[in-house]
Design a protein around this motif. Structure first.
Motif, PDB file in Angstrom:
ATOM      1  N   VAL A 183       0.847  -1.199   0.000  1.00 42.69           N
ATOM      2  CA  VAL A 183       0.000   0.000   0.000  1.00 42.69           C
ATOM      3  C   VAL A 183       0.881   1.247   0.000  1.00 42.69           C
ATOM      4  CG1 VAL A 183      -1.713   1.337   1.288  1.00 42.69           C
ATOM      5  CG2 VAL A 183      -1.907  -1.156   1.168  1.00 42.69           C
ATOM      6  N   MET A 184       0.582   2.154  -0.907  1.00 41.08           N
ATOM      7  CA  MET A 184       1.337   3.387  -1.049  1.00 41.08           C
ATOM      8  C   MET A 184       0.367   4.565  -1.143  1.00 41.08           C
ATOM      9  SD  MET A 184       4.596   2.479  -1.172  1.00 41.08           S
ATOM     10  CE  MET A 184       5.459   3.883  -1.900  1.00 41.08           C
ATOM     11  N   VAL A 185       0.901   5.746  -0.896  1.00 41.80           N
ATOM     12  CA  VAL A 185       0.164   6.986  -1.123  1.00 41.80           C
ATOM     13  C   VAL A 185       0.738   7.615  -2.388  1.00 41.80           C
ATOM     14  CG1 VAL A 185      -0.350   9.291  -0.257  1.00 41.80           C
ATOM     15  CG2 VAL A 185      -0.294   7.338   1.314  1.00 41.80           C
ATOM     16  N   GLY A 186      -0.103   7.811  -3.377  1.00 46.34           N
ATOM     17  CA  GLY A 186       0.352   8.358  -4.650  1.00 46.34           C
ATOM     18  C   GLY A 186      -0.315   9.686  -4.962  1.00 46.34           C
ATOM     19  N   ILE A 187       0.476  10.627  -5.457  1.00 45.65           N
ATOM     20  CA  ILE A 187      -0.034  11.925  -5.879  1.00 45.65           C
ATOM     21  C   ILE A 187       0.318  12.082  -7.355  1.00 45.65           C
ATOM     22  CG2 ILE A 187       0.096  14.425  -5.559  1.00 45.65           C
ATOM     23  CD1 ILE A 187       1.075  13.605  -2.621  1.00 45.65           C
ATOM     24  N   MET A 238       3.609  13.331 -13.749  1.00 44.49           N
ATOM     25  CA  MET A 238       4.563  13.174 -12.662  1.00 44.49           C
ATOM     26  C   MET A 238       3.807  12.585 -11.480  1.00 44.49           C
ATOM     27  SD  MET A 238       7.079  15.893 -10.773  1.00 44.49           S
ATOM     28  CE  MET A 238       8.311  15.292  -9.622  1.00 44.49           C
ATOM     29  N   MET A 239       4.435  11.615 -10.818  1.00 45.78           N
ATOM     30  CA  MET A 239       3.860  11.024  -9.625  1.00 45.78           C
ATOM     31  C   MET A 239       4.846  11.138  -8.483  1.00 45.78           C
ATOM     32  SD  MET A 239       1.985   7.510 -10.853  1.00 45.78           S
ATOM     33  CE  MET A 239       1.017   7.432  -9.341  1.00 45.78           C
ATOM     34  N   PHE A 240       4.306  11.269  -7.284  1.00 43.33           N
ATOM     35  CA  PHE A 240       5.127  11.210  -6.080  1.00 43.33           C
ATOM     36  C   PHE A 240       4.517  10.150  -5.185  1.00 43.33           C
ATOM     37  CE2 PHE A 240       6.472  12.785  -1.817  1.00 43.33           C
ATOM     38  CZ  PHE A 240       7.829  12.583  -1.997  1.00 43.33           C
ATOM     39  N   LEU A 241       5.315   9.140  -4.842  1.00 43.08           N
ATOM     40  CA  LEU A 241       4.839   8.025  -4.027  1.00 43.08           C
ATOM     41  C   LEU A 241       5.531   8.021  -2.676  1.00 43.08           C
ATOM     42  CD1 LEU A 241       4.852   5.078  -6.618  1.00 43.08           C
ATOM     43  CD2 LEU A 241       2.930   6.523  -5.966  1.00 43.08           C
ATOM     44  N   MET A 242       4.769   7.734  -1.627  1.00 40.36           N
ATOM     45  CA  MET A 242       5.310   7.633  -0.274  1.00 40.36           C
ATOM     46  C   MET A 242       4.650   6.474   0.451  1.00 40.36           C
ATOM     47  SD  MET A 242       5.278  11.595   1.061  1.00 40.36           S
ATOM     48  CE  MET A 242       3.601  11.911   0.477  1.00 40.36           C
ATOM     49  N   ASP A 243       5.345   5.933   1.443  1.00 41.26           N
ATOM     50  CA  ASP A 243       4.722   4.972   2.343  1.00 41.26           C
ATOM     51  C   ASP A 243       3.642   5.695   3.150  1.00 41.26           C
ATOM     52  OD1 ASP A 243       6.335   2.855   1.597  1.00 41.26           O
ATOM     53  OD2 ASP A 243       7.842   3.291   3.117  1.00 41.26           O
ATOM     54  N   PRO A 244       2.539   5.018   3.499  1.00 40.50           N
ATOM     55  CA  PRO A 244       1.506   5.653   4.318  1.00 40.50           C
ATOM     56  C   PRO A 244       2.044   6.217   5.626  1.00 40.50           C
ATOM     57  CG  PRO A 244       0.671   3.613   3.398  1.00 40.50           C
ATOM     58  CD  PRO A 244       2.142   3.668   3.068  1.00 40.50           C
ATOM     59  N   GLU A 245       2.978   5.504   6.268  1.00 39.77           N
ATOM     60  CA  GLU A 245       3.536   5.982   7.537  1.00 39.77           C
ATOM     61  C   GLU A 245       4.275   7.297   7.349  1.00 39.77           C
ATOM     62  OE1 GLU A 245       6.283   4.352  11.258  1.00 39.77           O
ATOM     63  OE2 GLU A 245       6.278   3.285   9.354  1.00 39.77           O
ATOM     64  N   GLU A 255      -2.430   2.971   9.722  1.00 37.24           N
ATOM     65  CA  GLU A 255      -1.573   3.836   8.921  1.00 37.24           C
ATOM     66  C   GLU A 255      -2.060   4.025   7.493  1.00 37.24           C
ATOM     67  OE1 GLU A 255       1.798   0.918   7.009  1.00 37.24           O
ATOM     68  OE2 GLU A 255       2.260   1.907   8.901  1.00 37.24           O
ATOM     69  N   ASP A 256      -2.910   3.126   6.985  1.00 35.12           N
ATOM     70  CA  ASP A 256      -3.392   3.278   5.622  1.00 35.12           C
ATOM     71  C   ASP A 256      -4.794   3.895   5.567  1.00 35.12           C
ATOM     72  OD1 ASP A 256      -4.583   1.093   6.739  1.00 35.12           O
ATOM     73  OD2 ASP A 256      -4.447  -0.177   4.962  1.00 35.12           O
ATOM     74  N   GLU A 257      -5.263   4.431   6.711  1.00 37.51           N
ATOM     75  CA  GLU A 257      -6.526   5.158   6.742  1.00 37.51           C
ATOM     76  C   GLU A 257      -6.253   6.600   7.113  1.00 37.51           C
ATOM     77  OE1 GLU A 257      -9.448   3.317   9.178  1.00 37.51           O
ATOM     78  OE2 GLU A 257      -9.251   1.337   8.235  1.00 37.51           O
ATOM     79  N   PHE A 258      -6.776   7.527   6.318  1.00 36.84           N
ATOM     80  CA  PHE A 258      -6.493   8.940   6.484  1.00 36.84           C
ATOM     81  C   PHE A 258      -7.773   9.716   6.713  1.00 36.84           C
ATOM     82  CE2 PHE A 258      -2.752   7.312   4.551  1.00 36.84           C
ATOM     83  CZ  PHE A 258      -1.714   8.190   4.791  1.00 36.84           C
TER      84      PHE A 258
END
Length: 212
Positions: A65-69, A81-88, A108-111
């Protein structure tokens, strides 16, 4: 028809793309430091030109699971362009932006909506700083869309740009950065991944503007 072949770049062309990645990541980190009001250092970014199918291997796995923008690029440079980060990582950065406010014990994967807004703002700022530095170096105009946020498995996040831009080539520019934040516990590895996918003609414009 573009003269650029991403599968057959010269060593100079590849080095220039890597240096653009280094400079862009450095400027993005400076913008992130100012945004969260904390000193954030960055190691030497790892810049690679690789296929979409290889990205998940670098990140961990397609199921991670990742957070993608995601931002769409237009103007002289077209693509995504994408920026990916770990949920934590995303949660910690969003809490810094919100002055430490957050919901304790939340998965951590719920915002929360507030955290999502903060993450989108972070992604917008750092991607914008990266692209501004690219525009200043090349003297090209790069317009950016409103950011789109997706929290899902890496494979699902990457599938959309892979399908959309698979027709322009099978290579993307991946910049892996490791942030060191003085306000975050030392044992947390803060990583971010920039994925830049210009159209082939845009690659040619970028390299030509730099005399390569």
């Amino acid at each position: 028809m573009s003269k650029i072949d991403l599968n057959d770049l010269s060593s100079m062309q590849y080095d220039v793309l890597k240096e653009l990645g280094n400079i862009g990541a450095g400027n993005a980190t400076t913008a992130l430091s100012q945004l969260v009001n904390a000193k954030i250092d960055i190691g030497v970014p790892q810049v690679r030109l690789l296929g979409f199918d290889e990205i998940s291997t670098i990140i961990g796995s397609e199921e991670k699971v990742m957070v993608g923008i995601l931002l769409m690029l237009s103007g002289d440079v077209q693509g995504i362009m994408m920026f990916l980060m770990d949920p934590e990582v995303s949660k910690n950065l969003s809490k810094l932006l919100m002055g430490g406010f957050g919901v304790e014990g939340e998965p951590e994967d719920e915002f929360t909506d507030m955290e999502k807004s903060a993450v989108m703002e972070i992604g917008n700022i750092i991607a914008g700083a990266y692209l501004r530095s690219l525009g200043e170096l090349t003297n090209l105009t790069i317009d950016v869309s409103v950011p789109m946020l997706q929290i899902d498995m890496a494979g699902a996040i990457l599938s959309v740009p892979a399908i959309e831009f698979g027709k322009i080539g099978d290579k993307v520019l991946l910049i892996e950065t490791a942030f060191d934040d003085e306000k975050v516990k030392e044992d947390l590895n803060i990583k971010g991944y920039y994925i830049l996918v210009p159209e082939l003609e845009s690659y040619e414009k970028i390299l030509s503007s730099l005399g390569v």
